[in-house]
Scaffold this active site. Structure first.
Site, PDB file in Angstrom:
ATOM      1  N   LYS A  11     -30.410  14.963 -44.957  1.00  0.00           N
ATOM      2  CA  LYS A  11     -30.671  13.938 -45.974  1.00  0.00           C
ATOM      3  C   LYS A  11     -29.709  13.973 -46.931  1.00  0.00           C
ATOM      4  CE  LYS A  11     -33.528  11.473 -48.055  1.00  0.00           C
ATOM      5  NZ  LYS A  11     -34.109   9.799 -47.870  1.00  0.00           N
ATOM      6  N   TYR A  28     -37.148  27.552 -46.461  1.00  0.00           N
ATOM      7  CA  TYR A  28     -37.846  28.567 -46.022  1.00  0.00           C
ATOM      8  C   TYR A  28     -37.449  30.023 -46.557  1.00  0.00           C
ATOM      9  CZ  TYR A  28     -41.073  26.278 -42.500  1.00  0.00           C
ATOM     10  OH  TYR A  28     -41.904  25.414 -42.033  1.00  0.00           O
ATOM     11  N   ASP A  53     -35.726  10.753 -42.840  1.00  0.00           N
ATOM     12  CA  ASP A  53     -36.831   9.655 -42.824  1.00  0.00           C
ATOM     13  C   ASP A  53     -36.714   8.542 -41.534  1.00  0.00           C
ATOM     14  OD1 ASP A  53     -34.441   8.864 -44.213  1.00  0.00           O
ATOM     15  OD2 ASP A  53     -35.573   7.757 -45.719  1.00  0.00           O
ATOM     16  N   ASP A  56     -39.276  21.673 -38.844  1.00  0.00           N
ATOM     17  CA  ASP A  56     -40.629  21.953 -38.637  1.00  0.00           C
ATOM     18  C   ASP A  56     -41.364  20.692 -38.541  1.00  0.00           C
ATOM     19  OD1 ASP A  56     -43.079  23.443 -38.725  1.00  0.00           O
ATOM     20  OD2 ASP A  56     -43.126  22.803 -41.095  1.00  0.00           O
ATOM     21  N   ASP A  81     -43.171  18.803 -34.886  1.00  0.00           N
ATOM     22  CA  ASP A  81     -44.813  18.373 -34.735  1.00  0.00           C
ATOM     23  C   ASP A  81     -44.843  17.013 -34.282  1.00  0.00           C
ATOM     24  OD1 ASP A  81     -45.735  20.988 -35.403  1.00  0.00           O
ATOM     25  OD2 ASP A  81     -47.310  20.041 -36.860  1.00  0.00           O
TER      26      ASP A  81
HETATM   27  C1  IPM Z   1     -43.822  26.511 -36.806  1.00  0.00           C
HETATM   28  C2  IPM Z   1     -45.337  26.874 -37.930  1.00  0.00           C
HETATM   29  C3  IPM Z   1     -44.661  27.878 -38.646  1.00  0.00           C
HETATM   30  C4  IPM Z   1     -43.428  27.313 -39.408  1.00  0.00           C
HETATM   31  C5  IPM Z   1     -45.523  28.446 -39.781  1.00  0.00           C
HETATM   32  C6  IPM Z   1     -46.865  28.872 -39.024  1.00  0.00           C
HETATM   33  C7  IPM Z   1     -44.982  29.591 -40.628  1.00  0.00           C
HETATM   34  O1  IPM Z   1     -45.418  25.703 -38.474  1.00  0.00           O
HETATM   35  O2  IPM Z   1     -43.602  27.358 -35.985  1.00  0.00           O
HETATM   36  O3  IPM Z   1     -43.799  25.459 -36.717  1.00  0.00           O
HETATM   37  O4  IPM Z   1     -43.549  26.528 -40.391  1.00  0.00           O
HETATM   38  O5  IPM Z   1     -42.421  27.349 -39.250  1.00  0.00           O
HETATM   39 MG    MG Z   2     -44.509  23.942 -37.508  1.00  0.00          MG
END
Ligand code: IPM
Ligand code: MG
Length: 360
Positions: free
Chosen positions: A190, A140, A222, A246, A250
């Site tokens: 990785k 990032y 993975d 990230d 999710d």
């Molecule tokens: C998160 C989000 C952020 C990230 C975005 C909105 C920049 O996806 O907090 O996970 O990628 O960190």
């Molecule tokens: Mg995110």
């Protein structure tokens, strides 16, 4: 006296913030907490008002606070090719500006939610995992980065880079978190392909020597993604870099059946923290009164626990959220087409439950 900066942001942000404020007011009135609340602009709201998704005054107020409570940023109308003006840029600059390198993302199964997961309920029995994501380094923020021309073709460049001290401090965060839980850390990288991951694995292994009471394992990212959806309850704490975290967080959110119930914390060396729901600003829902305020309220709980050292108040807030779910109250995102309550009703129910738990 603890100073809290509240950043309502965009979309449903202001509505769910109003419910979190009710919780904070209740803790002051009935729980004896001493809190000073301040509010500032971030994201699209700050672009509208001041032409900057993170105005200097907001960053300064964040520096001066013990903790920052952020709802959400972003909406389609703020999408612009000018990256500096995007709401997400405000969030990333806030993370970097406060040095919030340790992002804690719990994924816990709340009462009555197993059916809402895309996994079979029996796969989720006892799910309680914590993703510790490195938040201020890696792909990032790595340099060089560019959208450029190269030999007459367009080229995009980003760099995944970690210095050893960035790895060791997030490893410490993970091992210390594990000591308060089931004492297992799984580090995700990785290392079969990337040098940056090779260093990651080595350094995490070195830090592990300081935590003989915690068991360390390693997975390639993975395989980790596959294991998360195959046998998620095998994990206690997962520690990983910014991009992998990230993505994996999710997946973990989806396992719990509702991203509307997940809070997160981002901490720096001083244990100042930014607390925010994992979900986004849900622009489609904004103004309908249907948004789920529970992840925002649970973010207040994490703030009480990690930055304000108010474990009893944190227990009360988290307990109150469990209470309303056990009572069967559901906002539309959780209702599965059944009867739903609105944002304000849900907030009021949490306040009633909280008052009961505070003994007033
Ligand atoms: C998160 C989000 C952020 C990230 C975005 C909105 C920049 O996806 O907090 O996970 O990628 O960190
Ligand atoms: Mg995110």
């Amino acid at each position: 006296m603890s100073r809290i900066l509240i950043l309502p942001g965009d979309g449903i942000g202001p509505e769910i913030t109003a419910e979190a404020r009710k919780v904070l007011d209740c803790l002051v009135r009935d729980g004896g907490l001493e809190l000073e609340l301040d509010e500032a602009l971030v994201g699209g709201a700050a672009v509208d008002a001041q032409g900057d998704p993170l105005p200097a005054s907001t960053l300064q107020a964040a520096h001066d606070a013990d903790a920052v409570l952020l709802a959400a940023v972003g909406a389609p109308r703020y999408d612009t090719p000018d990256r500096a003006l995007r709401p997400e840029t405000g969030l990333l600059r806030l993370r970097k500006g406060l040095g919030l390198y340790a992002n804690l993302r719990p994924a816990t199964l709340m009462p009555g939610m197993a059916h809402a997961s895309s996994l079979k309920p029996e796969k989720l029995e006892g799910l309680d995992l914590l993703i510790v994501r490195e938040l201020t380094g890696g792909l990032y923020f790595g340099e060089p980065r560019a959208l450029a021309e190269h030999d007459g073709r367009r080229r995009g460049v980003n760099t995944m880079v970690y210095d050893e001290d960035e790895i060791s401090r997030i490893a410490h965060s993970a091992f210390q978190a594990a000591q308060l839980r089931s004492r297992r850390v799984c580090s995700v990288d990785k290392a079969n392909v990337l040098e940056v991951s090779e260093l990651w694995r080595t350094v995490v292994g070195e830090i592990a020597q300081e935590y003989p009471d915690v068991e360390l394992s390693h997975l390639y990212v993975d395989n980790a993604a596959m294991q998360l959806v195959a046998e998620p309850t095998q994990f206690d704490v997962m520690v990983t870099g910014n991009l992998f975290g990230d993505i994996l967080s999710d997946i973990a959110a989806q396992l719990t059946g509702s991203i509307g119930l997940l809070p997160s914390a981002s901490l720096n060396e001083k244990r100042q923290g930014l607390y925010e729901p994992v979900h986004g600003s849900a622009p489609d829902l904004a103004g309908t009164g249907q948004a789920n305020p529970l992840a925002m309220i649970l973010s207040v709980g994490m703030m009480l626990r990690y930055s304000l050292q108010q474990a009893d108040a944190a227990d009360a807030v988290e307990g109150a959220v469990r209470d309303v779910l056990e009572q069967g109250l559901r906002t539309a995102d959780l209702a599965d087409g059944g009867e739903a309550v609105g944002t304000v009703q849900m907030g009021d129910a949490v306040i009633d439950a909280l008052k009961g738990r505070l003994g007033s």
